[in-house]
Design a protein around this motif. Sequence first.
Motif, PDB file in Angstrom:
ATOM      1  N   ALA A 147     -25.869 109.881  88.041  1.00  0.00           N
ATOM      2  CA  ALA A 147     -26.667 111.006  88.023  1.00  0.00           C
ATOM      3  C   ALA A 147     -26.107 112.524  88.582  1.00  0.00           C
ATOM      4  N   THR A 148     -27.058 112.947  89.245  1.00  0.00           N
ATOM      5  CA  THR A 148     -26.976 114.417  88.822  1.00  0.00           C
ATOM      6  C   THR A 148     -27.331 115.143  90.340  1.00  0.00           C
ATOM      7  N   ILE A 174     -23.468 118.725  89.953  1.00  0.00           N
ATOM      8  CA  ILE A 174     -22.397 117.914  89.746  1.00  0.00           C
ATOM      9  C   ILE A 174     -23.251 116.538  89.214  1.00  0.00           C
ATOM     10  N   LEU A 175     -22.272 116.087  88.384  1.00  0.00           N
ATOM     11  CA  LEU A 175     -22.132 114.922  88.041  1.00  0.00           C
ATOM     12  C   LEU A 175     -21.787 113.565  88.442  1.00  0.00           C
ATOM     13  N   ILE A 196     -28.394 118.813  82.395  1.00  0.00           N
ATOM     14  CA  ILE A 196     -29.007 117.424  82.372  1.00  0.00           C
ATOM     15  C   ILE A 196     -28.598 117.476  80.844  1.00  0.00           C
ATOM     16  N   ARG A 197     -27.947 117.988  79.526  1.00  0.00           N
ATOM     17  CA  ARG A 197     -27.241 117.848  78.602  1.00  0.00           C
ATOM     18  C   ARG A 197     -26.314 116.897  79.051  1.00  0.00           C
ATOM     19  N   GLY A 255     -28.417 110.801  94.566  1.00  0.00           N
ATOM     20  CA  GLY A 255     -29.638 111.011  94.467  1.00  0.00           C
ATOM     21  C   GLY A 255     -30.316 110.189  93.519  1.00  0.00           C
ATOM     22  N   ALA A 256     -29.855 108.836  93.116  1.00  0.00           N
ATOM     23  CA  ALA A 256     -30.701 108.005  92.532  1.00  0.00           C
ATOM     24  C   ALA A 256     -31.614 107.351  93.753  1.00  0.00           C
ATOM     25  N   ASN A 257     -32.695 106.878  93.062  1.00  0.00           N
ATOM     26  CA  ASN A 257     -33.421 105.980  93.876  1.00  0.00           C
ATOM     27  C   ASN A 257     -34.089 105.146  94.000  1.00  0.00           C
ATOM     28  N   VAL A 258     -32.354 104.267  95.812  1.00  0.00           N
ATOM     29  CA  VAL A 258     -31.551 103.760  95.628  1.00  0.00           C
ATOM     30  C   VAL A 258     -32.123 102.824  96.991  1.00  0.00           C
TER      31      VAL A 258
END
Length: 937
Positions: free
Chosen positions: A422-423, A510-511, A561-562, A359-362
């Motif tokens: 990423a999560t 998911i992380l 997020i943590r 999900g990263a903006n790649v």
Amino acid sequence: MEAVAVTRTPVLELPQHSRCVAALLRSPVSADSTARVSRLGFRSAQIWSSEFHRSSLRNAVPRLEQKNFNSTVHSSHADAGVVTQEKPKEVIFPQGDSWAVHKFGGTCVGNTERISNVAGIIVDDPSLRKAVVVSAMSKVTDMMYDVLDKAQSRDDTYTTALDLIEEKHRSTASALLGEGEDLKKFLKNLEDDILNLKAMLRAIYIAGHANENFSDYVAGHGELWSAQMLAAAVRKKGQSCVWMDARKVLVVKPTSSNQVDPDFEASLAKLVDWYAETPADCIIVTGFIASTPDGIPTTLKRDGSDFSAAIMGNLLRADQVTIWTDVDGVYSADPRKVKDAVVLSQLSYQEAWEMSYFGANVLHPRTTIPVMKYNIPITIRNVFNVSAPGTRIWCSPLTSDTCPFEDDDEIDGADKVVKGFATIDHMALVNVEGTGMAGVPGTASAIFETVKDVGANVVMISQASSEHSVCFAVPEKEVAAVAEALERRFKTALKAGRLSKVEVVKSCAILAAVGQRMASTPGVSATLFNALAKANINVRAIAQGCSEYNITVVVNQEDSIRALKAVHSRFYLSKTPLAVGIIGPGLIGRTLLNQLRDQSATLKEEFNIDLRIMGILGSKTMVLDESRLDLQDWQSIYDERGVPTDLSKFTSHLHQNHFVPNKVIVDCTADAVIAEHYLEWLKKGIHIITPNKKANSGPLDQYLAVKQMQRQSYTHYFYEATVGAGLPIMSTLRGLLETGDKIHEVQGIFSGTLSYIFNNLVGDRTFSDVVKEAKAEGFTEPDPRDDLSGMDVGRKVVILAREAGLKLSLDDVRITSLVPRELQDPNLSVDEFMRKLPEFDHEITAKREAAEANGKVLRFVGVVDVLKNKGAVDLIEVEKSDAFAQLSGSDNIISFKTARYQQNKLIVRGPGAGAEVTAGGVFSDLLRLSSYLGAPS
Ligand SMILES: NC(=O)C1=CN([C@@H]2O[C@H](COP(=O)(O)OP(=O)(O)OC[C@H]3O[C@@H](n4cnc5c(N)ncnc54)[C@H](OP(=O)(O)O)[C@@H]3O)[C@@H](O)[C@H]2O)C=CC1
Ligand SMILES: N[C@@H](CC=O)C(=O)O
Ligand code: NA
């Protein structure tokens, strides 16, 4: 440079609008509609003048000029003003000769100003040759689909919607190009296109249906218009430039999965032909659109323009491809979630795939395939911040034999073990478990076949080698169907007990940690899990592929997020951030805040510790800050911005902050009610540091519960300053115990106040005067009766006793009080007490004189007799030569008699009260916590 000589060929011929409507509704259109295409392999050929070409075009498609032909015949080389030549000349297609490919997305060309800005970037690029792929102006593709939907659903407003689109382009072009030929040409083309579209949409309206080809054809117009405008804008800036309708060049084959595969060979042949007609050094290429091998207009689907750019990069064997967006590059984590995320300077193609999957903006992974073949780097850059170098995605010698680098170290930024995190939120885990699975081939296949049949997407799989369970993650919205299907599929096995359960765990996230160096670096996963444990985050499932490009863990959604912040700060930031909430800005609290203010820069720069004060709470007022309070000015912020105290608001502000995973509450009150909250805070994963003695000397069950919770929850609870202020008393005791020593007795002068009083009660000084001084010096408790009553020392005795393993309470400790009986009324205020105290000076004077008569001095001493399981606090007479008689100021002295220290006791001595030393003790607990949380030592 690979030289390919080409011959002139007629341009791609597409059907006129009436034929087009019919053909598209019928589709596929006949392959005859494409003109003859020269193939690679011509070693020498000729290009004719454009004049000649235009007449040739007229001859080749005579009907087109008689009727209103659609936009696809707009002549890009005519726009470029290619010089007319009388004699044929040979054109070398400059494949691999200094091409730079750029791609600008819709937001980059969203209005006149932005198109002009992009034109400036193109002109400023010093590359010899440039191919610039452009998307439609932002929102235009959606508007085109909307028009199409309206026509299909026989909504008459489709014409006005189309008019709006026309007007948007008309006004943009007019503002961009001013008066002149380029504007006229563009407006004419636009008008023709709109006429064609209206005719086509009318047909759709009548049919009430449009197939995919038609949609693609209509939707692609935004790119045709933006490319023409951008080419004209570049020309306006003085550089010659043409535009290319990519449908005439890019050939793609549809696949079953709503994707397309480029046909590189056919596309290259068309490109060579196109170039022969239009040998320009600056070409603006329509993104997103292409043609099928049959010449039917189509699109490159999702992320199509990026893909167009990568394909052009491949066809041109470009030196580089730059994808311009509105962010500075690829971040180490989503910057909306992790404020400290940094832009990565470099990623390998594989790392970019992993980041994008999570999900990263790649780029979409498929975008890199065309350029990977020739190791062409892709750089992601910000069109609104051209000074930022962006992120370069390139090959790595670790994964490619053809990569030009011998060693990863040659690549700037490649040395990071973990590149990014990423999560994926809103996932669910499915756990299929049972003894009947072990050693039975086909179980996994049956499970995943079933999942496939319900169309769910499996995001992660984990199976322990015992084979007793298979666990996998699917999007939460799909889990009910998955579980139901599995229960149906394994009904018999479940009934027979071969499978024990199909379990669903909802609300998961998911992380993923991504980095190809993880494969060769020991300890990466240990560090990852350690960071999660220290942030008190429970890991529900784990997966690591053999490629080890990523480690994936599943955590509770609420921790998502943590968890991201915890691992990001552990791996990525050189600093260990800690969110701090301070309760009680009284004498000790404010001294601590001032010490933090004075030391925070050094801590950050030299010790990599970043303490962020997120809130201060007093008995009436509190102040909160989203990221950190400015310590330089904390007192006036507290005084001026304070709002009424609300402890639960304060706690959740700290607990739910989205920036720092580790949080600590520093309780600088003397309040037993505040201490009652420790258990709840520890449960939430909030660490606690305090000089407040109430929790550890209060009810035994409360103390034991707090200690147990602290261990269970992997949180930290430090209270060094509760005994001896900043002196290392608790840590010394713990050190002895942890190393296996046996404590026999702890004895000492534990009260700074009482030490000061008896050190200074000499000559004609009165008891009340010295008490007043001790209070003024900040040695006393908020209520000095707590000191004089022996209660404060009693509490310290209990704290030490409990630490040594005794289950002692205050009631078990014999305590001598120095508070005159008449002043013991709890309703008496501190001021009244202090006022009345002189009336009773004679009581202490008498005791002092009696001791002196014996050649001794008075000392207020506490004892923990560990062997006898007892504690006591007494005012005793000691020899003047005794170490206890040698103290000065607020000195404490504490002696430990242990199995190892029998003859000569271990003695700690020094000032044991006062604002600076106490706040210093609290501060050093904070630093101890930081180092437990991963700050480098
Ligand atoms: N003085 C010393 O040498 C040493 C002191 N200690 C301990 O340090 C602690 C602090 O002492 P000291 O600074 O002198 O005390 P102060 O009376 O100066 O400060 C106490 C602070 O706690 C605040 N407070 C009290 N109750 C509450 C509540 N329910 N909610 C929020 N805030 C509250 C007060 O708020 P407000 O500001 O609104 O009044 C005040 O800011 C004590 O536990 C003491 O035993 C330990 C070792 C040595
Ligand atoms: N009032 C206390 C302060 C430290 O705990 C003392 O005098 O020792
Ligand atoms: Na201490």
